[in-house]
Every structure is written in C-alpha cells, then in structure tokens.
Design a protein around this motif. Structure first.
Motif, PDB file in Angstrom:
ATOM      1  N   LEU A   1       0.829  -1.208   0.000  1.00 36.45           N
ATOM      2  CA  LEU A   1       0.000   0.000   0.000  1.00 36.45           C
ATOM      3  C   LEU A   1       0.862   1.256   0.000  1.00 36.45           C
ATOM      4  O   LEU A   1       0.581   2.214  -0.738  1.00 36.45           O
ATOM      5  N   LEU A   2       1.924   1.249   0.803  1.00 35.88           N
ATOM      6  CA  LEU A   2       2.740   2.453   0.961  1.00 35.88           C
ATOM      7  C   LEU A   2       3.669   2.696  -0.221  1.00 35.88           C
ATOM      8  O   LEU A   2       4.412   3.680  -0.223  1.00 35.88           O
ATOM      9  N   GLN A   3       3.604   1.851  -1.226  1.00 36.20           N
ATOM     10  CA  GLN A   3       4.304   2.152  -2.481  1.00 36.20           C
ATOM     11  C   GLN A   3       3.463   3.093  -3.340  1.00 36.20           C
ATOM     12  O   GLN A   3       3.922   3.569  -4.385  1.00 36.20           O
ATOM     13  N   HIS A   4       2.225   3.376  -2.909  1.00 31.88           N
ATOM     14  CA  HIS A   4       1.304   4.207  -3.692  1.00 31.88           C
ATOM     15  C   HIS A   4       0.966   5.534  -3.021  1.00 31.88           C
ATOM     16  O   HIS A   4       0.099   6.270  -3.506  1.00 31.88           O
ATOM     17  N   GLY A   5       1.624   5.842  -1.916  1.00 25.89           N
ATOM     18  CA  GLY A   5       1.344   7.103  -1.247  1.00 25.89           C
ATOM     19  C   GLY A   5       1.995   7.157   0.113  1.00 25.89           C
ATOM     20  O   GLY A   5       2.854   6.346   0.452  1.00 25.89           O
ATOM     21  N   ASP A   6       1.554   8.106   0.916  1.00 27.19           N
ATOM     22  CA  ASP A   6       2.166   8.347   2.213  1.00 27.19           C
ATOM     23  C   ASP A   6       1.185   8.016   3.333  1.00 27.19           C
ATOM     24  O   ASP A   6       0.029   7.671   3.093  1.00 27.19           O
ATOM     25  N   PHE A   7       1.647   8.135   4.574  1.00 25.28           N
ATOM     26  CA  PHE A   7       0.774   7.899   5.711  1.00 25.28           C
ATOM     27  C   PHE A   7       0.845   9.066   6.684  1.00 25.28           C
ATOM     28  O   PHE A   7       1.765   9.886   6.640  1.00 25.28           O
ATOM     29  N   VAL A   8      -0.147   9.134   7.559  1.00 24.17           N
ATOM     30  CA  VAL A   8      -0.188  10.140   8.622  1.00 24.17           C
ATOM     31  C   VAL A   8      -0.502   9.415   9.919  1.00 24.17           C
ATOM     32  O   VAL A   8      -1.443   8.610   9.983  1.00 24.17           O
ATOM     33  N   LEU A   9       0.286   9.695  10.955  1.00 26.35           N
ATOM     34  CA  LEU A   9       0.046   9.100  12.267  1.00 26.35           C
ATOM     35  C   LEU A   9      -0.799  10.033  13.121  1.00 26.35           C
ATOM     36  O   LEU A   9      -0.473  11.207  13.304  1.00 26.35           O
ATOM     37  N   LEU A  10      -1.902   9.515  13.642  1.00 23.61           N
ATOM     38  CA  LEU A  10      -2.738  10.221  14.602  1.00 23.61           C
ATOM     39  C   LEU A  10      -2.247   9.844  15.999  1.00 23.61           C
ATOM     40  O   LEU A  10      -2.395   8.692  16.426  1.00 23.61           O
ATOM     41  N   ARG A  11      -1.657  10.791  16.683  1.00 20.09           N
ATOM     42  CA  ARG A  11      -1.034  10.501  17.976  1.00 20.09           C
ATOM     43  C   ARG A  11      -2.073  10.504  19.101  1.00 20.09           C
ATOM     44  O   ARG A  11      -1.969  11.260  20.066  1.00 20.09           O
ATOM     45  N   GLU A  12      -3.070   9.654  18.946  1.00 24.42           N
ATOM     46  CA  GLU A  12      -4.112   9.509  19.960  1.00 24.42           C
ATOM     47  C   GLU A  12      -4.395   8.024  20.160  1.00 24.42           C
ATOM     48  O   GLU A  12      -4.245   7.220  19.234  1.00 24.42           O
ATOM     49  N   TYR A  13      -4.836   7.674  21.374  1.00 26.45           N
ATOM     50  CA  TYR A  13      -5.179   6.291  21.703  1.00 26.45           C
ATOM     51  C   TYR A  13      -6.696   6.154  21.590  1.00 26.45           C
ATOM     52  O   TYR A  13      -7.435   6.648  22.451  1.00 26.45           O
ATOM     53  N   ILE A  14      -7.166   5.481  20.538  1.00 26.00           N
ATOM     54  CA  ILE A  14      -8.600   5.481  20.263  1.00 26.00           C
ATOM     55  C   ILE A  14      -9.192   4.069  20.139  1.00 26.00           C
ATOM     56  O   ILE A  14     -10.324   3.909  19.694  1.00 26.00           O
ATOM     57  N   MET A  15      -8.443   3.062  20.554  1.00 27.57           N
ATOM     58  CA  MET A  15      -9.003   1.707  20.555  1.00 27.57           C
ATOM     59  C   MET A  15      -8.199   0.819  21.496  1.00 27.57           C
ATOM     60  O   MET A  15      -7.114   1.197  21.965  1.00 27.57           O
ATOM     61  N   GLU A  16      -8.760  -0.363  21.770  1.00 27.69           N
ATOM     62  CA  GLU A  16      -8.114  -1.323  22.664  1.00 27.69           C
ATOM     63  C   GLU A  16      -7.836  -2.623  21.918  1.00 27.69           C
ATOM     64  O   GLU A  16      -8.750  -3.217  21.335  1.00 27.69           O
ATOM     65  N   TYR A  17      -6.588  -3.024  21.958  1.00 32.18           N
ATOM     66  CA  TYR A  17      -6.121  -4.228  21.265  1.00 32.18           C
ATOM     67  C   TYR A  17      -5.944  -5.343  22.287  1.00 32.18           C
ATOM     68  O   TYR A  17      -5.235  -5.191  23.269  1.00 32.18           O
ATOM     69  N   ARG A  18      -6.590  -6.479  22.033  1.00 34.07           N
ATOM     70  CA  ARG A  18      -6.587  -7.559  23.016  1.00 34.07           C
ATOM     71  C   ARG A  18      -5.405  -8.508  22.796  1.00 34.07           C
ATOM     72  O   ARG A  18      -5.183  -8.992  21.685  1.00 34.07           O
ATOM     73  N   PHE A  19      -4.682  -8.788  23.872  1.00 31.29           N
ATOM     74  CA  PHE A  19      -3.577  -9.731  23.863  1.00 31.29           C
ATOM     75  C   PHE A  19      -4.021 -11.053  24.497  1.00 31.29           C
ATOM     76  O   PHE A  19      -4.854 -11.081  25.393  1.00 31.29           O
ATOM     77  N   ASN A  20      -3.453 -12.131  24.015  1.00 28.86           N
ATOM     78  CA  ASN A  20      -3.587 -13.460  24.630  1.00 28.86           C
ATOM     79  C   ASN A  20      -4.987 -14.049  24.547  1.00 28.86           C
ATOM     80  O   ASN A  20      -5.328 -14.943  25.327  1.00 28.86           O
ATOM     81  N   GLY A  21      -5.800 -13.575  23.608  1.00 24.70           N
ATOM     82  CA  GLY A  21      -7.086 -14.222  23.400  1.00 24.70           C
ATOM     83  C   GLY A  21      -6.894 -15.650  22.908  1.00 24.70           C
ATOM     84  O   GLY A  21      -5.921 -15.960  22.218  1.00 24.70           O
TER      85      GLY A  21
END
Length: 442
Positions: free
Chosen positions: A193-213
C-alpha cells in the motif's frame, strides 16, 4: 457511505464479539457500513454474531460463509461489497473501539495531504479478560518509539498497529490482500500500500487491542514463524518493485548484547549505502533481540529465531539475501567505515569468474571492555595456514550466486571456513591488501 468497515470472523469468544459490535454501534461517526464476513466459524460464533448484530442501527450485512478460507480472502470478499466507500478499514472481533474511533480517523484522513493513502493511530492494550494492561511511562515511550517511523521502514517492521484507515483507491492499486503470506497479511498489505502514497500518524489512543485471546493469531502462531513470514513478504515486494541492493550483509548474533549496537552501527554508517543488512538473532537469552528490534533502518531484515546454531541460522539468512554480493560478520565484530565501498568497487572491476574477494582483518583483544590492538591477518594466508578462530576468513566478499545453501553437517565454528573452502580456487579469488574487518577476541 463514506467508510466501509469489514469484520472478519472465525472462531471467537461470545463475550468478545458482543464487546466489539457494541463498540461499533456507539461510534459517533455514523456515515459507515459494516460488512461481517463469517469465515466458516463454529456454530456458537455464528449465533453470537447474529444476536449481537441485532443491536446495530447503522447499515450492515452478514456474509454467512460455511467454508474457512483464511483472513485474506475473507477481507477481500468484504471489501468487494464496499466498493462505493472512499475510505476503508477492518476490525478484529476481539478488540474494542472508543466511540470516536472512526470519527478521529476520518477527520485525520480528510485533513491529510492529498498523497496520503493511510492514517493510523496509537492503541491501548487489554488482556484476555478485557482488563487494561498497566500503562507505564516505559510503555508510552515504547509505543512512541515503535510507531513513529519513516515510511520506508515498513519493509523492516510492521509498525502500523490495529487502528487504521486507508483509501479505497490505494487498496485497489495495491491489489488487496494476498494469500501468499497468510499469517502476516497486514504487514504484506502495508508494504504494498505504501508504495502508492504516504501515511499520517494520529497521535491519539482510540481503541483497545486484546492480547492473549484464545483464538488470537499471536497466541497460536509461534513468533519465529511470524518473523520469518513477515520478512519473506518484505523481500518478495522488494523483488517485485526492483528494490535490489548491491550487497547483502549477514550479521549473526547470539548473546551479543554488549557489542551488537557497535556491530549494527558499523554497517548502517557505511559510506556505501546500497546494501541490505540481514540480522539474524540465534535465540539469544540476553537483550540482544531488543537492541536489534529498537534499531530503525529500512535496509534491515531482522530475523529473531529460536536457537538452532550458527550454521542453520546462516543458512536461513541466505534465503533472504537479494544482493549481488554477500559479506558475513558476527555481532561482536565491526566493519571499517569504507569497507563495503572499497570491496564492492573492487569486486565490480573483477572478471565474473572471481567468486571471492579476500581482504585482511585486524584482531582486537577485549580486556574488560578495553580494546588492545592485535595483529592484522592477511587474507592471502587463509588458504596457506590451518584455519582457526584467529585465521577464519572473516573479511571475504562472495558472489551470492556462488554460495551453496546446503550446510548440513557443518560445525557452527567452521561455517566461515566452509564457505571459503567450497570456493577456494586460485583462479576464483582475488586478494585486496587492506584491513577492512575488525575481529574482537576475548
């Protein structure tokens, strides 16, 4: 609809499903459609999805497929139903999303430069019980260090995370998700995907990622397998786009935490920059893998493996080499700043039948972290004296095509001698009388 969201579902805990769908129902951004694709899950999961989705008030669709095809075909099937949406994302059935999850990603994309194809954000961690994993200052520093990278470093590591939004146009140009790398489909997709454009990082915590499910990929697939598959994807894309370096440096490390940074920097700071650095950690029990992981450079191919010995590890590393030439080194040694430049320049002038360029190496004795200069070992003596730990052919540049990968039966402390002896023919080697490799001795 402005945003299309795909929720792929295989076997999953009922509680996780309800928490995920409830978090999507509470989104403040409403101009989106949710496509839930059932990838042949068990009956309990199907029942939970159908019950939980009844609370949705946004447009949604359930694709009830009875056959398990894997994550990539499932995602592509879902996105195929969202072709009219300019923005796309997908979510996991065991994660939870803040009410402003979509709103913040969409707003960031709307305001991003026109060449932006991806926006992504920080995320918080929860355990299998949904309890937040302790957020310390060290954790926030780690997230900041890991996720704030240059676009080119996507070849080295998958730093995008689980919170993202990309454009439909770029999705099509990248070719969607591939089945070639089924356990690292996201990393493979980000690289393309990143061979076709750039990215922008939103420096905010807006979700929860579950570990060890219980059904999580990272729970069921060994880390070594994920690492090897991820780097195989990176190499495959580099080949496809013609991103081929002139030389591959293979750096073998095992419990070299005290010296690995020096070794890495001696390569990354070379005056010759057209190289790839295949760093293979052979199951270190100290913090060597951490030092490798924290080193950012798009030319690196980090392979963090279970311990299997130097011979087998280097055999694996060779599978990831795509340069014309190969140089081997270890995590306790270092290169002269001009080593690659001088060696490559010389090798390029030699006839094609020359398979090895020999140089000299200088020995240094490590006496309680005080380096004492030792002798210079001449490369033209490698074939004239018995090879030992001091006279190993460390400073040799090989043609990749000449190296044989069958290393079975080779002792770990003889691997360099093995490569040398296989190709040590007078008319197939050339000696350059310069000390370009520095060997640390205890």
């Amino acid at each position: 609809m402005k945003v299309g969201v795909v929720l792929p579902v295989y076997h999953q805990e009922r509680e996780y499903i309800f928490e995920c769908i409830q978090s999507m129902e509470k989104q403040t951004f409403r101009d989106y459609k949710l496509v839930i694709v059932l990838d042949g899950p068990n009956e309990e999961t199907v029942a939970a999805i159908k019950e939980a989705s009844k609370q949705l008030t946004i447009p949604y669709q359930i694709v009830d497929r009875k056959i398990n095809l894997g994550i990539s075909p499932t995602l592509n099937e879902g996105f195929q139903l969202l072709q009219d949406c300019p923005y796309l994302t997908w979510i996991s059935s065991d994660n939870r999303h803040d009410p402003n999850f979509l709103e913040r990603l969409v707003d960031t994309m709307d305001k991003a430069p026109k060449e932006t194809v991806l926006v992504y954000s920080f995320y918080r961690r929860i355990d299998q019980n949904g309890t937040p994993i302790t957020y310390t200052k060290a954790w926030y520093e780690y997230v900041e260090h890991f996720m704030t990278r240059k676009k080119e470093e996507i070849f080295q590591n998958c730093f995008i995370g689980a919170s993202f939004l990309f454009t439909n146009d770029a999705f099509s140009k990248a070719g969607g998700y591939r089945t070639d790398f089924p356990n690292v489909q996201d990393h493979d997709f980000w690289i393309r995907l990143l061979q076709h454009g750039d990215f922008v990082l939103l420096r905010e915590y807006i979700m929860e990622y579950r570990f060890n499910g219980r059904f999580a990929l990272t729970t069921n697939i060994p880390p070594e397998q994920l690492t090897m598959e991820s780097m195989a994807s990176s190499i495959d894309v580099q080949k496809r786009i013609g991103k081929l370096p002139k030389v591959s440096v293979v750096l073998y490390a095992h419990n070299h935490v005290k010296t690995i940074d020096h070794a890495l920097n001696s390569v990354l700071q070379q005056t010759f920059s057209d190289f790839q650095l295949v760093v293979i950690d052979d199951g270190s029990t100290d913090h060597t893998p951490d030092a490798i992981h924290l080193t950012h450079d798009s030319r690196m191919v980090p392979l963090l493996l279970n311990h299997r010995g130097k011979s087998d590890s280097i055999g694996i590393a060779l599978e990831y080499c795509i340069g014309d030439y190969v140089l081997f080194m270890t995590g306790e040694d270092w290169l002269d700043p001009q080593a690659l430049q001088l060696m490559v320049q010389k090798m390029d002038t030699l006839p094609s039948n020359i398979e090895m360029l020999l140089t000299n190496h200088k020995v240094w004795f490590d006496r309680q972290r005080r380096m004492i200069a030792g002798p210079i070992i001449l490369g033209n003596l490698y074939g004239k004296v018995a090879l030992n730990k001091t006279t190993q052919p460390y400073a040799v540049l090989y043609r990749l095509r000449s190296l044989q990968k069958n290393l079975s039966g080779v002792l770990d402390d003889q691997i360099e001698s093995h490569f040398y002896n296989q190709h040590a023919k007078a008319d197939h080697m050339h000696w350059m009388n310069m000390a370009l490799y520095h060997k640390r001795m205890k």
